[in-house]
Design a protein around this motif. Structure first.
Motif, mmCIF file in Angstrom:
data_model
loop_
_atom_site.group_PDB
_atom_site.id
_atom_site.type_symbol
_atom_site.label_atom_id
_atom_site.label_comp_id
_atom_site.label_asym_id
_atom_site.label_seq_id
_atom_site.Cartn_x
_atom_site.Cartn_y
_atom_site.Cartn_z
ATOM 1 N N VAL A 53 -0.302 -1.307 8.775
ATOM 2 C CA VAL A 53 0.186 -2.678 8.880
ATOM 3 C C VAL A 53 1.538 -2.673 9.584
ATOM 4 N N SER A 54 1.666 -3.454 10.636
ATOM 5 C CA SER A 54 2.925 -3.511 11.383
ATOM 6 C C SER A 54 3.003 -4.851 12.106
ATOM 7 N N GLY A 55 3.735 -5.798 11.529
ATOM 8 C CA GLY A 55 3.816 -7.129 12.110
ATOM 9 C C GLY A 55 5.039 -7.312 12.986
ATOM 10 N N ARG A 56 4.984 -8.318 13.841
ATOM 11 C CA ARG A 56 6.151 -8.674 14.660
ATOM 12 C C ARG A 56 6.373 -10.175 14.558
ATOM 13 N N ILE A 91 -5.047 -3.954 -3.837
ATOM 14 C CA ILE A 91 -5.874 -3.543 -2.700
ATOM 15 C C ILE A 91 -5.171 -3.749 -1.361
ATOM 16 N N GLY A 92 -3.932 -4.249 -1.399
ATOM 17 C CA GLY A 92 -3.135 -4.329 -0.178
ATOM 18 C C GLY A 92 -3.007 -5.690 0.464
ATOM 19 N N CYS A 93 -3.609 -6.729 -0.126
ATOM 20 C CA CYS A 93 -3.518 -8.063 0.462
ATOM 21 C C CYS A 93 -2.074 -8.544 0.545
ATOM 22 N N ALA A 94 -1.300 -8.199 -0.489
ATOM 23 C CA ALA A 94 0.076 -8.692 -0.583
ATOM 24 C C ALA A 94 1.010 -8.037 0.420
ATOM 25 N N GLU A 95 0.535 -7.036 1.150
ATOM 26 C CA GLU A 95 1.396 -6.406 2.145
ATOM 27 C C GLU A 95 1.682 -7.386 3.287
ATOM 28 N N CYS A 96 0.705 -8.227 3.609
ATOM 29 C CA CYS A 96 0.911 -9.272 4.615
ATOM 30 C C CYS A 96 1.088 -10.646 3.966
ATOM 31 N N HIS A 154 -0.090 -10.140 13.452
ATOM 32 C CA HIS A 154 -0.780 -8.884 13.187
ATOM 33 C C HIS A 154 -2.017 -8.769 14.062
ATOM 34 N N ASP A 155 -2.293 -7.558 14.497
ATOM 35 C CA ASP A 155 -3.514 -7.272 15.255
ATOM 36 C C ASP A 155 -4.687 -7.312 14.280
ATOM 37 N N GLY A 193 -8.835 -4.919 12.104
ATOM 38 C CA GLY A 193 -7.556 -4.471 12.646
ATOM 39 C C GLY A 193 -6.646 -3.918 11.564
ATOM 40 N N GLU A 194 -5.439 -4.466 11.492
ATOM 41 C CA GLU A 194 -4.460 -4.003 10.515
ATOM 42 C C GLU A 194 -4.878 -4.313 9.077
ATOM 43 N N ALA A 195 -5.831 -5.231 8.900
ATOM 44 C CA ALA A 195 -6.287 -5.605 7.551
ATOM 45 C C ALA A 195 -7.571 -4.885 7.160
#
Length: 496
Positions: A224-227, A320-325, A343-344, A428-430
């Motif tokens: 995960v890598s957002g801009r 499960i990682g939803c909260a990362e984004c 995010h891609d 993608g990132e998700a």
């Protein structure tokens, strides 16, 4: 149980304190006048725009509320009110002075909005569903008809699939339509977002809060890598809420404002409105109304067992990682569930209209002012980059999940009709989070979905007018043109 108890307390706090920041410093009269403009059914030469031409000439709806009515006035919109964009699908190649001129002339012939006054082109433009010009309906139908299956079109689609690493035609996200003079066009869509709580997003979150999340994501072990570009719009293309609202007046209803001109009618390209449809006072009133809209709420079930089930879902959402984004609290704003970053989302989300680009030295095309839907005008230099060469064509801003229970359909183009489908579309990132969701037991998946269903539209939102609920509003002088259903190009290139 400690974690669940704390989440329960937080949920109750969100419900109790939901009006805490919902006050907007504008007079009641200003907000009321803005509401009247928001629900007003506009007509050509409307009495409310004596210095303009009223509705149109191009438009997607006759009112703001027609596209923002789910969960109450100011909510999201149904798929049949998606904004459509006509986009050119770039192919590999180089443009020299001669071919660039031909390229621009062909784009301009298709629609005058494709090329600006400085000779720059957009990869996509807003394709309105309706016009006050009767002949427009036939032209729109011609342009939006799915691509005809021929030997040439099958070959062209196969090349698109190969370059994108997609094996099945049904997974190609581009809705291919007309191919004219060796140029392939596609339809892209944007689902109307909810407007609840946008004032709080604008005022309680600093850019630094969002940038801090982006820095934290650089340490992610899930890719995960957002801009950050802006906090409004599916592509994060706008940073200013006032412009977001005012731009919609011109883009969606054809109401020219001081900040943005109405779109050109391709059948009357020389027509240009000399005045404006909405005065600065009127647009300020409209913005005041949107800023006054209440924030969504978390509504927990009264039954203790059901409430516990929802809270278990909240724990799983994080696990499960939803909260990362979908970050729960950003800056001073609680319960928003977004990082407001791009995010891609993977090849199945590819769209010919890129997210607002950051400046990088590798890009030879000139980066200039952004358009309302996020595409920058590009100079036809010798090198131009194709869809598959930039991740910007697959990037989307993380939508806030507050109010998500009342905002179906989901994703940028409304392709998902349920929350489960929305999760299963993530790529993608998700992709890791989607895989983690798939590995949960059915009971755990239901618990997570129950948690999302607790994130509801504000109960204090004004009820949607009867003329909007349950039926489509008849557009003056035009027949309804339904949006192209998904999967319309399955037949194209099906044979090998």
């Amino acid at each position: 149980m400690t974690r669940i108890t704390s989440l329960l307390a937080l949920g109750v706090l969100l419900t109790i304190s939901s009006p805490l920041f919902a006050q907007f410093a504008a007079s009641d009269d200003m907000v009321d006048r803005g509401r009247e403009l928001f629900v007003h059914q506009w007509e050509p030469n409307d009495k409310l725009s004596p210095n303009g031409d009223g509705l149109g000439p191009l438009y997607n709806a006759t009112s703001c509320v027609a596209c923002h009515a789910q969960g109450g006035v100011g909510g999201s919109g149904p798929k049949d009110h998606n904004a459509q964009m006509l986009a050119i699908v770039p192919e590999p190649g180089k443009l020299n002075a001669r071919t660039a001129k031909t390229f621009l002339n062909r784009l301009n012939t298709m629609h005058p909005e494709f090329v600006d006054s400085e000779g720059r082109y957009f990869t996509g433009i807003l394709l309105h569903r309706y016009s006050t010009t009767p002949e427009y309906a036939e032209a729109h139908q011609k342009v939006t008809t799915p691509l005809e299956e021929t030997i040439e079109s099958r070959s062209r689609v196969r090349r698109m699939l190969n370059r994108r690493g997609i094996s099945e035609i049904s997974l190609l996200p581009l809705k291919l339509v007309i191919n004219q003079r060796d140029m392939q066009y596609a339809l892209a869509e944007r689902n109307p977002p909810q407007l609840f709580g946008t004032h709080l997003i604008d005022t309680l979150i600093d850019d630094g809060d969002i940038e801090a999340i982006a820095q934290q994501q650089l340490q992610s072990n899930k890719g995960v890598s957002g801009r950050f570009t802006g906090r409004f719009g599916w592509r994060g293309q706008l940073e200013d809420l006032d412009l977001f609202v005012k731009g919609a007046c011109a883009a969606e209803v054809g109401l020219q404002v001081q900040e943005m001109n109405q779109s050109k009618d391709p059948l009357k390209p020389d027509y240009q409105l000399s005045g404006i449809d909405l005065t600065a006072e009127q647009t300020d009133q409209l913005v005041a109304f949107v800023r006054s809209l209440p924030r969504p709420e978390q509504v927990l079930p009264e039954d203790p067992n059901e409430r516990s089930y929802v809270n278990q879902g909240a724990v799983l959402f994080d696990a499960i990682g939803c909260a990362e984004c979908h970050v729960q609290d950003v800056g001073q704003l609680s319960g928003v569930f977004s990082d407001f970053l791009l995010h891609d989302m993977g090849p199945e989300f590819e769209d010919p209209i890129p997210a607002k680009k950051i400046k990088v030295t590798r890009v030879t095309a000139g980066v200039t002012m952004p358009s309302y839907y996020g595409a920058d005008p590009i100079r036809a230099t010798e090198t131009y980059y194709t869809v598959e060469e930039q991740n910007h064509f697959k990037e989307y801003r993380t939508p806030p999940l507050w109010g998500v229970a009342d905002s179906a359909p989901y994703l940028h183009d409304g392709r998902a009709t349920t929350l489960r489908a929305a999760i299963e579309w993530h790529g993608g990132e998700a992709l890791a989070s989607r895989a983690n969701f798939a590995q949960l037991h059915e009971r755990e998946q239901v618990a997570l979905l129950k948690f999302l269903e607790s994130l509801q539209a504000p109960k204090t939102a004004e009820e949607t007018p009867d003329r909007i609920v349950g039926k489509q509003v008849a557009e003056p002088g035009e027949k309804k043109i339904s949006s192209i259903p998904s999967g319309t190009i399955k037949a194209v290139a099906a044979r090998k």
